[in-house]
Motif scaffolding. Sequence first.
Motif, PDB file in Angstrom:
ATOM      1  N   TYR B  68       0.713  -1.140   0.031  1.00 58.77           N
ATOM      2  CA  TYR B  68      -0.128   0.044   0.064  1.00 58.77           C
ATOM      3  C   TYR B  68       0.848   1.290  -0.010  1.00 58.77           C
ATOM      4  O   TYR B  68       0.193   2.410   0.134  1.00 58.77           O
ATOM      5  CB  TYR B  68      -1.176  -0.060   1.263  1.00 58.77           C
ATOM      6  CG  TYR B  68      -2.108  -1.068   0.726  1.00 58.77           C
ATOM      7  CD1 TYR B  68      -2.976  -0.988  -0.005  1.00 58.77           C
ATOM      8  CD2 TYR B  68      -1.999  -2.242   1.474  1.00 58.77           C
ATOM      9  CE1 TYR B  68      -3.792  -1.666  -0.256  1.00 58.77           C
ATOM     10  CE2 TYR B  68      -2.986  -3.201   1.248  1.00 58.77           C
ATOM     11  CZ  TYR B  68      -3.992  -2.953   0.342  1.00 58.77           C
ATOM     12  OH  TYR B  68      -5.031  -3.969  -0.105  1.00 58.77           O
ATOM     13  N   GLU B  71      -0.628   4.101  -2.762  1.00 52.14           N
ATOM     14  CA  GLU B  71      -1.752   4.401  -2.396  1.00 52.14           C
ATOM     15  C   GLU B  71      -1.263   5.462  -1.341  1.00 52.14           C
ATOM     16  O   GLU B  71      -1.848   6.701  -1.408  1.00 52.14           O
ATOM     17  CB  GLU B  71      -2.684   3.494  -1.811  1.00 52.14           C
ATOM     18  CG  GLU B  71      -3.587   2.855  -2.651  1.00 52.14           C
ATOM     19  CD  GLU B  71      -2.768   1.826  -3.466  1.00 52.14           C
ATOM     20  OE1 GLU B  71      -1.913   1.395  -3.193  1.00 52.14           O
ATOM     21  OE2 GLU B  71      -3.497   1.624  -4.702  1.00 52.14           O
ATOM     22  N   LYS B  74       0.404   8.456  -2.919  1.00 48.92           N
ATOM     23  CA  LYS B  74      -0.764   9.186  -3.716  1.00 48.92           C
ATOM     24  C   LYS B  74      -1.561  10.068  -2.752  1.00 48.92           C
ATOM     25  O   LYS B  74      -1.855  11.119  -2.852  1.00 48.92           O
ATOM     26  CB  LYS B  74      -1.631   8.387  -4.233  1.00 48.92           C
ATOM     27  CG  LYS B  74      -1.143   7.885  -5.706  1.00 48.92           C
ATOM     28  CD  LYS B  74      -2.071   6.951  -6.375  1.00 48.92           C
ATOM     29  CE  LYS B  74      -1.231   6.077  -7.324  1.00 48.92           C
ATOM     30  NZ  LYS B  74      -2.127   4.791  -7.717  1.00 48.92           N
ATOM     31  N   LEU B  75      -2.078   9.529  -1.456  1.00 46.39           N
ATOM     32  CA  LEU B  75      -2.704  10.237  -0.402  1.00 46.39           C
ATOM     33  C   LEU B  75      -1.669  11.364   0.012  1.00 46.39           C
ATOM     34  O   LEU B  75      -2.332  12.619   0.321  1.00 46.39           O
ATOM     35  CB  LEU B  75      -3.047   9.230   0.557  1.00 46.39           C
ATOM     36  CG  LEU B  75      -4.354   8.530   0.356  1.00 46.39           C
ATOM     37  CD1 LEU B  75      -4.471   7.449   1.469  1.00 46.39           C
ATOM     38  CD2 LEU B  75      -5.491   9.327   0.315  1.00 46.39           C
ATOM     39  N   TYR B 102     -10.163   5.569  -1.192  1.00 44.31           N
ATOM     40  CA  TYR B 102      -9.080   4.882  -1.713  1.00 44.31           C
ATOM     41  C   TYR B 102      -9.044   3.335  -0.956  1.00 44.31           C
ATOM     42  O   TYR B 102      -8.892   2.346  -1.829  1.00 44.31           O
ATOM     43  CB  TYR B 102      -7.428   5.316  -1.120  1.00 44.31           C
ATOM     44  CG  TYR B 102      -6.922   6.161  -2.222  1.00 44.31           C
ATOM     45  CD1 TYR B 102      -6.490   5.295  -3.083  1.00 44.31           C
ATOM     46  CD2 TYR B 102      -6.953   7.694  -2.168  1.00 44.31           C
ATOM     47  CE1 TYR B 102      -5.530   5.882  -4.328  1.00 44.31           C
ATOM     48  CE2 TYR B 102      -6.213   8.245  -3.155  1.00 44.31           C
ATOM     49  CZ  TYR B 102      -5.547   7.259  -4.227  1.00 44.31           C
ATOM     50  OH  TYR B 102      -4.840   7.985  -4.984  1.00 44.31           O
ATOM     51  N   LYS B 106     -10.618  -1.249  -2.013  1.00 44.46           N
ATOM     52  CA  LYS B 106      -9.671  -1.989  -2.073  1.00 44.46           C
ATOM     53  C   LYS B 106     -10.031  -3.232  -0.888  1.00 44.46           C
ATOM     54  O   LYS B 106      -9.220  -4.111  -0.858  1.00 44.46           O
ATOM     55  CB  LYS B 106      -8.293  -1.669  -1.705  1.00 44.46           C
ATOM     56  CG  LYS B 106      -7.828  -0.179  -2.520  1.00 44.46           C
ATOM     57  CD  LYS B 106      -6.433  -0.732  -3.081  1.00 44.46           C
ATOM     58  CE  LYS B 106      -6.287   0.025  -4.406  1.00 44.46           C
ATOM     59  NZ  LYS B 106      -7.222   1.047  -4.780  1.00 44.46           N
TER      60      LYS B 106
END
Lengths: 189, 189
Positions: B68, B71, B74-75, B102, B106
Amino acid sequence: MTTKKAPARKPRADAEQNRALLLETAKAAFAEKGAAVALEEIARNAGVGIGTLYRHFPNREALLQEVYADESEKLAAAAERLIANEEPVEALREWLRLFVRYFATKQLVIGALNALVGPDAKLQASGAHVETAINTLAKNAEKSGDIKLDVAPMDLLRAVVGLSAYAKPGWEKNAYKMIDILIAGMRRD
Amino acid sequence: MTTKKAPARKPRADAEQNRALLLETAKAAFAEKGAAVALEEIARNAGVGIGTLYRHFPNREALLQEVYADESEKLAAAAERLIANEEPVEALREWLRLFVRYFATKQLVIGALNALVGPDAKLQASGAHVETAINTLAKNAEKSGDIKLDVAPMDLLRAVVGLSAYAKPGWEKNAYKMIDILIAGMRRD
DNA sequence: GTTATATACGGAGGAAGCCTCCGTTTAGCA
DNA sequence: TGCTAAACGGAGGCTTCCTCCGTATATAAC
């Protein structure tokens, strides 16, 4: 239609004893080592075979539920008392704090809370108690006109429990703050 | 003081390949079966031995973190963007929603989230990203004077995540409501 | 190319836990 | 005192975790 035959026999004494013994042992074990203790260890400490444990409690979840049934019932009772004696919103706040206190001191962890506030909680007795309590409190507070309830009452509990599950020990103080924020956030202006 | 010897050798190509392959396979497996998939299954599906998996990722937590990491980054990037372009409070709200989105898509579950928002999150890279992001957003919103921040920013995240962990599928909508309540509850009058 | 060797691979196997099954034991009842 | 439903206990099958170490190979030196 199945007719439920009244069981003639009295439940065996040894069975009841072992059941009680297992509950007691399990409670201690969960408190000390969290919800993931080996069930075999619980059986061993209780001095019974693993088969006996599984006969009385078909899985870990069931055992957790029963272990915390007391606490759940006390919480349900407290809800009634609070509703009778407090302003609706304060009753809700106070009960949420009570919930935190009950479970903070028991080192309850993720797995255990799942039995109480998880998706299947209402299927089982003690989960249902908790759910009924928070529902009543929340509905009451809404009817009073002081708050607007646009999440499911259980979600309030889940939010609070989230702190316990993912935070460090000593989460209670933060949980209290969180409760205040939640209530303030639901307040009508 | 230990002096860190620069490793002369270039990392082996097969090692890097396997590592990437494992990450990809693990990502799919976590998404499909939750954070508790058997690591052996991941290794098998990736076509490598279990030993190879453990060499690259010493435990499940490490693997989750790495999976992760994308992710999380990106956050983190989104946080910067939001801070630059939105009102502080709205930036916070939007980012929390983003977080929900997000991870809702998932099928991330308890175990996985623990790696990101649990007590040890900051020890690892991607947990630290998330923590930095929410801290900055929250501090910013507080400085703007619109909200009063009397819980740790991470606790906001934990409350929201609590819904996902203990609620049924489709928790996102409830999570959005929860975010609004939290922000309203922190607002200064 | 060859060769040497650091690096990486893979899977056997020990440890632990879950849960089921069934032969043995025993408490309740007549 | 004997019958039998009810309860006991733990062996054993299954799954997963993780470590260890003999084997294989990519890289670098020549």
